[in-house]
Write a protein that holds these residues in place. Structure first.
Motif, short mmCIF file in Angstrom:
data_model
loop_
_atom_site.label_atom_id
_atom_site.label_comp_id
_atom_site.label_asym_id
_atom_site.label_seq_id
_atom_site.Cartn_x
_atom_site.Cartn_y
_atom_site.Cartn_z
N UNK A 310 1.01 -1.02 -0.05
CA UNK A 310 0.24 0.02 -0.19
C UNK A 310 1.10 1.39 0.32
N UNK A 311 0.22 2.11 -1.08
CA UNK A 311 0.84 3.46 -1.12
C UNK A 311 1.33 4.29 0.83
N UNK A 312 1.94 5.21 0.94
CA UNK A 312 1.68 5.82 2.22
C UNK A 312 2.74 7.34 1.73
N UNK A 313 1.36 7.92 1.84
CA UNK A 313 1.13 9.48 1.65
C UNK A 313 1.96 10.21 2.55
N UNK A 314 2.19 10.34 3.65
CA UNK A 314 2.45 11.02 5.19
C UNK A 314 2.59 9.59 6.25
N UNK A 315 4.29 10.27 6.89
CA UNK A 315 4.07 9.56 8.12
C UNK A 315 5.19 8.44 7.95
N UNK A 316 5.99 7.96 9.12
CA UNK A 316 7.25 7.26 8.75
C UNK A 316 6.79 5.31 9.53
N UNK A 317 6.65 4.97 7.90
CA UNK A 317 6.00 3.47 8.35
C UNK A 317 7.33 2.42 9.58
N UNK A 318 7.01 1.22 10.54
CA UNK A 318 7.92 0.91 10.96
C UNK A 318 8.22 -0.85 10.16
#
Length: 351
Positions: A310-318
């Motif tokens: 899934x595409x992340x637009x904002x924030x930092x994934x763990x």
């Protein structure tokens, strides 16, 4: 599938999973319960079922109408959708990639598994139909002057097509294939046909693989591809500690999840739908999204197959998956919600 190396890959009871492990360096891929099946699944016929070794069967799959199957490359896997509540499993393709009309996979019986391998061994018969998704490849064979392939048990499956490809290209290669005993090692006759380039090392006859002898001296011109059980991969990674970055690529049978960075709940905003979902500790992002009515396709639910990317637009994934490479993780623009979480209080997804 689980793969590994600073930019690598690794699976399931018949194939590996991609697991990138920083440059010195996997399956069976396990299945799902009541989860959506793979994208673009088609119904294929079991054209043949044969014993490949003690506890291992090989399946040949064909289109019921004799149609051409999607092309694939060495290291690829398919999703096998088993009837009833058998769920979805991922298996490495181990046949001839130039045969456009047949797929071959091998399935190891797993006594402690969740029933997928038992169904294949005990109930699946030639003439039966199974759903198949893919193929996908998280464990690709990248160009190299030389290759060293290291297989442990059923980990031979993704490496067989790689050996054939290297041989076809005239590239220098060698295969070291370990297992409990000769009778337990699938496709032994196939690999033996390559002659001196192959070393078959049954543990009951020869002991453990001599990894220090094979890998103790780094070779800048060589890529190492390894698939097998966790202890073998850990030992190979340790032995390759002094090798150049990205030299080792691994695929493992099950994902190894790191502890989450944070235990506190966080919010996930679904940008396209305008909804916000709270993800509590102990609940995956995927589960929270589904509980909120969001449609997200998934298969393994263990961070090994890549279906739910899934595409992340904002924030930092763990990132806690075994699919993304170091470069992909550093970009922080996507995640696998089945296992990955958030480093921040809020994550925005393109959903």
């Amino acid at each position: 599938m689980v793969t590994g190396s600073g930019d690598s890959t690794g699976g399931s009871t018949g194939g590996p999973v991609r697991d990138p492990v920083g440059g010195s360096g996997s399956s069976s891929r396990t299945g799902s319960e009541a989860r959506p099946g793979p994208v673009n699944a088609v119904s294929l016929v079991v054209a043949a079922k044969e014993r490949a070794a003690d506890g291992v069967v090989a399946l040949t799959l064909e289109h019921p109408d004799g149609a051409r199957l999607p092309d694939w490359t060495p290291g690829a896997h398919i999703d096998l959708v088993l009837p009833g509540d058998g769920g979805v499993r991922q298996y490495s393709l181990c046949g001839d990639r130039w045969d456009a009309y047949r797929y071959r996979i091998a399935v190891l019986r797993e006594p402690g598994g969740r029933g997928g391998s038992a169904y294949v061994h005990d109930r699946l018969r030639p003439g039966d139909r199974v759903g198949v998704g893919g193929p996908r490849n998280h464990f690709p064979l990248v160009p190299s002057e030389k290759y060293l392939f290291v297989a442990g048990g059923i980990g031979i499956t993704p490496l067989l097509p790689m050996v054939r490809q290297a041989e076809l290209l005239g590239t220098e290669w060698e295969l070291v294939y370990g297992g409990r005993s000769r009778d337990s090692m699938a496709f032994g006759a196939e690999v033996a046909a390559y002659g001196e380039r192959v070393r078959v090392v049954p543990q009951d006859e020869c002991g453990l693989l001599d990894l220090a002898g094979m890998l103790g001296t780094p070779r800048p011109d060589t890529k190492v591809y390894c698939c097998g059980p966790g202890p073998l991969l850990a030992a190979v990674e340790a032995a390759c500690a002094g090798w150049p970055r990205y030299a080792l690529r691994t695929e493992r049978f099950t994902a190894e999840l790191a502890p989450p960075v944070r235990a506190r709940p966080f919010e996930v905003e679904l940008r396209r739908s305008g909804r916000t979902v709270t993800v509590d500790a102990g609940v995956s992002v995927l589960e929270a999204l589904r509980d909120a009515g969001a449609e997200v396709l998934s298969s393994c639910a263990q961070g090994t197959c890549g279906t739910c990317l899934t595409t992340v637009l904002e924030g930092r994934p763990d990132h806690r998956d075994s699919v993304l490479t170091d470069h992909e993780r550093a970009a922080e623009d996507c995640l696998l919600p089945c296992v990955s979480r958030s480093r921040d209080d809020r994550l925005v997804l393109d959903l």
